[in-house]
Design a protein around this motif. Structure first.
Motif, PDB file in Angstrom:
ATOM      1  N   THR A   1     -12.869 -28.622  -2.340  1.00 66.26           N
ATOM      2  CA  THR A   1     -12.545 -30.119  -2.347  1.00 66.26           C
ATOM      3  C   THR A   1     -11.383 -30.871  -1.594  1.00 66.26           C
ATOM      4  O   THR A   1     -10.957 -30.075  -0.259  1.00 66.26           O
ATOM      5  N   GLY A   2     -10.951 -32.195  -1.610  1.00 64.77           N
ATOM      6  CA  GLY A   2      -9.643 -32.800  -0.504  1.00 64.77           C
ATOM      7  C   GLY A   2      -9.841 -34.424  -0.524  1.00 64.77           C
ATOM      8  O   GLY A   2     -10.852 -34.688  -1.021  1.00 64.77           O
TER       9      GLY A   2
ATOM     10  N   LEU B   1      -6.423 -37.806   1.781  1.00 64.13           N
ATOM     11  CA  LEU B   1      -5.771 -37.813   1.017  1.00 64.13           C
ATOM     12  C   LEU B   1      -4.021 -38.267   1.752  1.00 64.13           C
ATOM     13  O   LEU B   1      -3.383 -39.076   0.963  1.00 64.13           O
ATOM     14  N   MET B   2      -3.362 -38.329   2.778  1.00 65.50           N
ATOM     15  CA  MET B   2      -2.584 -38.187   3.626  1.00 65.50           C
ATOM     16  C   MET B   2      -1.547 -39.560   4.140  1.00 65.50           C
ATOM     17  O   MET B   2      -1.045 -40.328   4.913  1.00 65.50           O
TER      18      MET B   2
ATOM     19  N   HIS C   1     -12.220 -36.109   6.641  1.00 63.18           N
ATOM     20  CA  HIS C   1     -11.305 -36.060   5.725  1.00 63.18           C
ATOM     21  C   HIS C   1     -10.051 -34.701   6.137  1.00 63.18           C
ATOM     22  O   HIS C   1     -10.378 -34.395   7.367  1.00 63.18           O
TER      23      HIS C   1
ATOM     24  N   THR D   1      -7.579 -33.607   4.418  1.00 62.36           N
ATOM     25  CA  THR D   1      -7.012 -32.434   3.757  1.00 62.36           C
ATOM     26  C   THR D   1      -8.780 -31.547   2.960  1.00 62.36           C
ATOM     27  O   THR D   1      -9.932 -32.693   2.590  1.00 62.36           O
TER      28      THR D   1
ATOM     29  N   ARG E   1      -5.259 -28.982   6.652  1.00 60.39           N
ATOM     30  CA  ARG E   1      -4.050 -30.055   6.598  1.00 60.39           C
ATOM     31  C   ARG E   1      -3.515 -30.054   8.119  1.00 60.39           C
ATOM     32  O   ARG E   1      -3.288 -28.896   8.167  1.00 60.39           O
TER      33      ARG E   1
END
Length: 449
Positions: free
Chosen positions: A268-269, A272-273, A283, A285, A302
């Motif tokens: 998952t990920g 996100l930020m 990606h 995350t 992360r």
């Protein structure tokens, strides 16, 4: 306990260190090896300069789509190789292979350009050292393994953690010895920051063949910053930190425990930020899970927030019954369970005194140089003896493909089930193991190499 004391008492580690006090060099070679390099950027030059240190070499050709970069590399090579010859330069790897017919080809291109040159080099009769991850998609990797087998070539992958002295010491002393007891959980992680954005798209500079740079990948307009070092922030050219960093420590973990393909891969990920207006499209995350039954491996990425491991921003941690082993390219720490003795820290081997020329190539990672040299030496020795090198192409394919499928699981939003490396019970996932090449390039398969 400092490194000197540890090595005096460390058995196999001490012997390995004693053997490394003199320069490494391949023996029993009759004449210099004819070498070509495809991709003359950071790690392409690093691999070539380390090969020159461990084997007699005649660099017969350099290839890059950046004319300035390849010319600069040719000048540096003329200073490094014994003959002092300045090798000819090329903008197309096919021309280098046909003109020079090298015995060895090093491939240090961006990830989306690993597959096609590797297959063509095998067809041309060369043995190949290709950087990790070996491929951009899974079917490319399958085709690369098939080409190595069909043309009977020695192919080594630049997964040099398999040859890094302090990492091998940790394996011998704490894992192979059984000192940690049963190891129930393995965490690989990266807390490195995420890439900053690129400038607005613009015309490429005249010395850069951007059409050839993009090659078979999905088209992306040129922008300042992508070339030469930040193409990993472009999903069109890479699999992000999963393909760059996870693959190294996942691969060496597989070696430690003699693992091949996991039973399932789930992830998952996403983005996100990062600012949604950013043109960095990999990606930031991810949590990926590689299930081997009794062995569980997790990848945690992360690229934002606080780093909980200041000494280990990119590392792997092995949790055992009797202790915990933290391992990175810079050092390792063994922390025994309470009552099991004192903690041990060992720093990475550095060889700057033996190889002062490493400092002249300012991009050399001094901490990584010993492993890189030994990986290249193992390659040269393997092609001479006919034995498989330590990071043979099939091993590189397994490690690479698992990381690619972790990204695929994340994108699909569901787990993937594998049988001998093949996705089963998911037709959509199976179709996405190969991407569509941009014309006029043709995607290779194991059947058409």
């Amino acid at each position: 306990m400092n490194r000197r004391t540890f090595l005096k008492t460390g058995g196999a580690g001490a012997m390995a260190f004693a053997a490394s006090k003199s320069r490494l060099f391949a023996a029993d070679t009759d004449k210099p090896l004819r070498v070509g390099l495809i991709g003359t950027g950071w790690y392409g030059k690093t691999d070539l300069f380390h090969l020159i240190q461990v084997a007699p070499v005649d660099v017969v050709g350099l290839c890059d789509v950046d004319k300035r970069m390849v010319e600069g590399a040719a000048e540096l090579v003329s200073q490094r190789q014994i003959s002092k010859k300045k090798p000819p330069t090329y903008g197309d790897y096919r021309k280098l292979l046909s003109d020079q017919k090298p015995e060895i080809v090093l491939i240090g291109t961006p990830d989306h350009w690993h597959c096609l040159p590797m297959i063509e080099a095998c067809k041309a009769g060369a043995d190949v050292y290709v950087q990790k991850p070996i491929s951009y998609d899974v079917v490319e990797g399958e085709a690369m393994v098939a080409a190595a087998r069909k043309y009977k070539r020695t192919v080594q992958v630049g997964l040099e953690r398999r040859s890094t002295p302090h990492i091998l010491e940790a394996w011998e002393k704490y894992i192979k010895s059984g000192q940690m007891g049963r190891i129930g959980y393995i965490d690989i992680h990266s807390y490195y920051g995420s890439g900053r954005g690129f400038s607005e798209p613009k015309d490429p500079p005249p010395h850069l063949d951007w059409e050839m740079y993009v090659g078979p990948a999905k088209w992306r307009d040129y922008a300042d910053g992508i070339h030469p070092r930040r193409w990993r922030d472009c999903r069109e050219f890479s699999n992000g930190q999963t393909g760059d960093l996870c693959v190294h420590l996942f691969d060496v973990t597989r070696m430690f425990f003699d693992l091949k393909w996991p039973k399932t891969i789930s992830s998952t990920g996403g983005i996100l930020m990062r600012n949604p207006e950013s043109n960095v499209n990999v990606h930031d995350t991810q949590s990926a899970y590689f299930d081997y039954g009794d062995t569980k491996i997790v990848w945690t990425q992360r690229n934002w927030g606080e780093n909980p491991e200041p000494d280990y921003p990119w590392a792997v941690t092995y949790y055992g019954e009797k202790g915990t082993l933290k391992l990175s390219v810079w050092r390792y720490d063994y922390i025994p369970r309470r009552g099991g003795g004192s903690p041990v820290r060992v720093e990475a081997v550095e060889e700057r005194e033996k190889y002062p020329e490493d400092l002249q190539h300012k991009e050399t990672e001094i901490f990584a140089a010993p492993g890189n040299r030994r990986q290249l030496l193992n390659f040269v020795q393997a092609r001479r003896t006919g034995e498989k090198p330590v990071a043979e192409i099939e091993e590189g394919h397994i490690s690479t493909a698992c990381c690619i499928m972790a990204n695929l699981s994340m994108e699909l939003g569901r787990s993937l089930t594998l049988e001998n490396g093949k996705v089963v019970g998911d037709d959509e996932a199976a179709k996405r193991l190969a991407y569509s090449y941009r014309a006029p390039w043709t995607h290779p398969t194991p059947e058409n190499v």
